[in-house]
Design a protein around this motif. Structure first.
Motif, PDB file in Angstrom:
ATOM      1  N   ARG A  12      47.871  26.381  24.790  1.00  0.00           N
ATOM      2  CA  ARG A  12      49.250  25.969  25.078  1.00  0.00           C
ATOM      3  C   ARG A  12      49.544  26.235  26.549  1.00  0.00           C
ATOM      4  NH1 ARG A  12      53.582  28.321  21.269  1.00  0.00           N
ATOM      5  NH2 ARG A  12      52.682  30.225  22.047  1.00  0.00           N
ATOM      6  N   ALA A  13      50.138  25.233  27.202  1.00  0.00           N
ATOM      7  CA  ALA A  13      50.495  25.358  28.613  1.00  0.00           C
ATOM      8  C   ALA A  13      51.853  24.720  28.846  1.00  0.00           C
ATOM      9  CB  ALA A  13      49.443  24.674  29.480  1.00  0.00           C
ATOM     10  N   GLN A  14      52.512  25.202  29.870  1.00  0.00           N
ATOM     11  CA  GLN A  14      53.767  24.594  30.282  1.00  0.00           C
ATOM     12  C   GLN A  14      53.424  23.593  31.363  1.00  0.00           C
ATOM     13  OE1 GLN A  14      56.914  27.327  30.777  1.00  0.00           O
ATOM     14  NE2 GLN A  14      58.243  25.869  31.797  1.00  0.00           N
ATOM     15  N   LEU A  15      53.775  22.346  31.125  1.00  0.00           N
ATOM     16  CA  LEU A  15      53.464  21.275  32.063  1.00  0.00           C
ATOM     17  C   LEU A  15      54.527  21.166  33.141  1.00  0.00           C
ATOM     18  CD1 LEU A  15      51.350  19.067  32.481  1.00  0.00           C
ATOM     19  CD2 LEU A  15      52.720  17.579  31.053  1.00  0.00           C
ATOM     20  N   TYR A  16      55.785  21.234  32.731  1.00  0.00           N
ATOM     21  CA  TYR A  16      56.901  21.093  33.670  1.00  0.00           C
ATOM     22  C   TYR A  16      57.377  22.472  34.099  1.00  0.00           C
ATOM     23  CZ  TYR A  16      56.923  16.201  32.412  1.00  0.00           C
ATOM     24  OH  TYR A  16      56.547  14.895  32.233  1.00  0.00           O
ATOM     25  N   PRO A  17      57.531  22.692  35.417  1.00  0.00           N
ATOM     26  CA  PRO A  17      57.925  24.016  35.903  1.00  0.00           C
ATOM     27  C   PRO A  17      59.300  24.432  35.383  1.00  0.00           C
ATOM     28  CG  PRO A  17      57.497  22.495  37.729  1.00  0.00           C
ATOM     29  CD  PRO A  17      57.362  21.729  36.470  1.00  0.00           C
ATOM     30  N   PRO A  18      59.494  25.735  35.183  1.00  0.00           N
ATOM     31  CA  PRO A  18      60.791  26.211  34.691  1.00  0.00           C
ATOM     32  C   PRO A  18      61.901  25.942  35.712  1.00  0.00           C
ATOM     33  CG  PRO A  18      59.147  27.972  34.671  1.00  0.00           C
ATOM     34  CD  PRO A  18      58.526  26.799  35.348  1.00  0.00           C
ATOM     35  N   LEU A 111      50.092  28.891  32.073  1.00  0.00           N
ATOM     36  CA  LEU A 111      49.250  29.008  30.884  1.00  0.00           C
ATOM     37  C   LEU A 111      49.943  29.925  29.881  1.00  0.00           C
ATOM     38  CD1 LEU A 111      45.871  29.570  32.727  1.00  0.00           C
ATOM     39  CD2 LEU A 111      46.722  27.429  31.769  1.00  0.00           C
ATOM     40  N   GLN A 112      49.833  29.577  28.594  1.00  0.00           N
ATOM     41  CA  GLN A 112      50.511  30.391  27.590  1.00  0.00           C
ATOM     42  C   GLN A 112      49.602  30.798  26.443  1.00  0.00           C
ATOM     43  OE1 GLN A 112      54.068  28.134  26.687  1.00  0.00           O
ATOM     44  NE2 GLN A 112      55.095  29.088  28.407  1.00  0.00           N
ATOM     45  N   GLY A 113      48.294  30.676  26.627  1.00  0.00           N
ATOM     46  CA  GLY A 113      47.366  31.204  25.643  1.00  0.00           C
ATOM     47  C   GLY A 113      47.000  30.259  24.515  1.00  0.00           C
TER      48      GLY A 113
END
Length: 162
Positions: A12-18, A111-113
């Protein structure tokens, strides 16, 4: 009788920045674990731009003597790159995805693991998200947030056409 499980492991990953009040910052990208070769960090200046390629394709980078296409899936729509000033020293986190056709690198914000998810819980992507996740074929609810399952074959087809 054996129990049939539909759980699969994903990275799992974050594609769009917070960013504050942005619905996209609450969405996640899911990549089948077996399709990830490795995760690397490179500087933006190490990517050689290629003129005339499709939106979202940043160029190529040398990874251990092999040229790898680098994509920023946030720029697929073609409107992101013109709205921000690029820093050549910026460090980019790249997930190297692999298939029989080769490898491609995808820029991710965070990245979220690894997570195990039940594919039966997924559904077809709603129209409001298709523009932002064009290479995904399913969406899964994660509480109030959404996660989108990347279809690697669609990504490679886009590269071949672009």
């Amino acid at each position: 009788m054996p129990i049939v499980t539909t759980e699969v492991d994903y990275f799992r990953a974050q594609l769009y920045p917070p960013r504050e009040h942005q619905p996209l910052a609450k969405t996640k990208l899911l990549v089948p674990l077996q399709d990830i070769a490795e995760v690397v960090t490179i500087q933006r200046q190490d990517i050689c731009p290629i003129p005339g390629v499709a939106p979202g394709i940043l160029g190529v980078a040398n990874q251990r003597g092999q040229l790898i296409w680098i994509m920023d899936l946030c720029e697929i729509r073609g409107d992101e790159a013109t709205s921000k000033r690029l820093n050549p020293q910026e460090k980019l986190t790249i997930m190297l995805l692999q298939q029989a056709q080769g490898q491609v690198g995808c820029v991710v914000a965070q990245l979220q693991g690894i997570v195990s998810l039940d594919l039966q819980q997924g559904q077809k992507i709603e129209a409001q998200w298709q523009t932002f996740y064009p290479f995904c074929d399913r969406q899964l609810s994660e509480g109030e947030d959404w996660a989108f399952l990347l279809d690697i074959m669609q990504l490679f087809e886009y590269l071949q056409m672009g």
